[in-house]
Design a protein around this motif. Sequence first.
Motif, PDB file in Angstrom:
ATOM      1  N   ALA A  60       6.439  67.680  51.569  1.00 22.37           N
ATOM      2  CA  ALA A  60       6.847  68.040  50.210  1.00 22.37           C
ATOM      3  C   ALA A  60       8.366  68.135  50.121  1.00 22.37           C
ATOM      4  O   ALA A  60       8.985  67.637  49.165  1.00 22.37           O
ATOM      5  CB  ALA A  60       6.201  69.363  49.800  1.00 22.37           C
ATOM      6  N   ASP A  61       8.989  68.754  51.118  1.00 22.87           N
ATOM      7  CA  ASP A  61      10.450  68.891  51.149  1.00 22.87           C
ATOM      8  C   ASP A  61      11.116  67.526  51.253  1.00 22.87           C
ATOM      9  O   ASP A  61      12.147  67.275  50.616  1.00 22.87           O
ATOM     10  CB  ASP A  61      10.840  69.785  52.324  1.00 22.87           C
ATOM     11  N   GLU A  62      10.528  66.638  52.023  1.00 21.02           N
ATOM     12  CA  GLU A  62      11.075  65.273  52.161  1.00 21.02           C
ATOM     13  C   GLU A  62      11.053  64.537  50.825  1.00 21.02           C
ATOM     14  O   GLU A  62      12.036  63.918  50.425  1.00 21.02           O
ATOM     15  CB  GLU A  62      10.251  64.504  53.201  1.00 21.02           C
ATOM     16  N   ALA A  63       9.930  64.614  50.123  1.00 24.66           N
ATOM     17  CA  ALA A  63       9.828  63.934  48.821  1.00 24.66           C
ATOM     18  C   ALA A  63      10.780  64.558  47.807  1.00 24.66           C
ATOM     19  O   ALA A  63      11.495  63.851  47.083  1.00 24.66           O
ATOM     20  CB  ALA A  63       8.385  63.998  48.311  1.00 24.66           C
ATOM     21  N   ALA A  64      10.821  65.895  47.772  1.00 25.68           N
ATOM     22  CA  ALA A  64      11.692  66.577  46.819  1.00 25.68           C
ATOM     23  C   ALA A  64      13.168  66.290  47.111  1.00 25.68           C
ATOM     24  O   ALA A  64      13.950  66.036  46.199  1.00 25.68           O
ATOM     25  CB  ALA A  64      11.424  68.081  46.847  1.00 25.68           C
TER      26      ALA A  64
END
Length: 142
Positions: A60-64
């Motif tokens: 999720a952090d990577e996509a955000a």
Amino acid sequence: MRTKEEHLEELKLNPNSFSDHNFYELETLEPDHAVCLLDIRKESLNPYGMVHGGNLYALADEAAGTAAHSDGRHYVTQNGTLNFLNNRPRGIIRAEAKVRHRGRSTVLIDVEIRSEDAALLATGTFIYFRVDKSRMNERAAE
């Protein structure tokens, strides 16, 4: 100075080593929008045979973070919240991130992680803080 389009292309062509280590792939990158996927492997799993919660959070952090960077500037995670709703032991999962608000120094991003069968696995909100890339490089070299 690079254009936003050139920056988007650079992000597509140069994944970071953390992404590679965790087997994340960038599937979609547009202004204020990114989708990263994980083809679940044994290295992705917790002791119960499901995707590790830390792996879901990192995806999720990577996509955000990728969505935040889509404006050509540089950011670091300031805060992130992820609500775990479901899980899977195998298959492909996708984290879709959309910028909700972009300010002068922070970016607010919503993320959803879904399985191949469109089940909602997690949902969250991330805040990114704008940084000076040259200063961050200096700090990393200290």
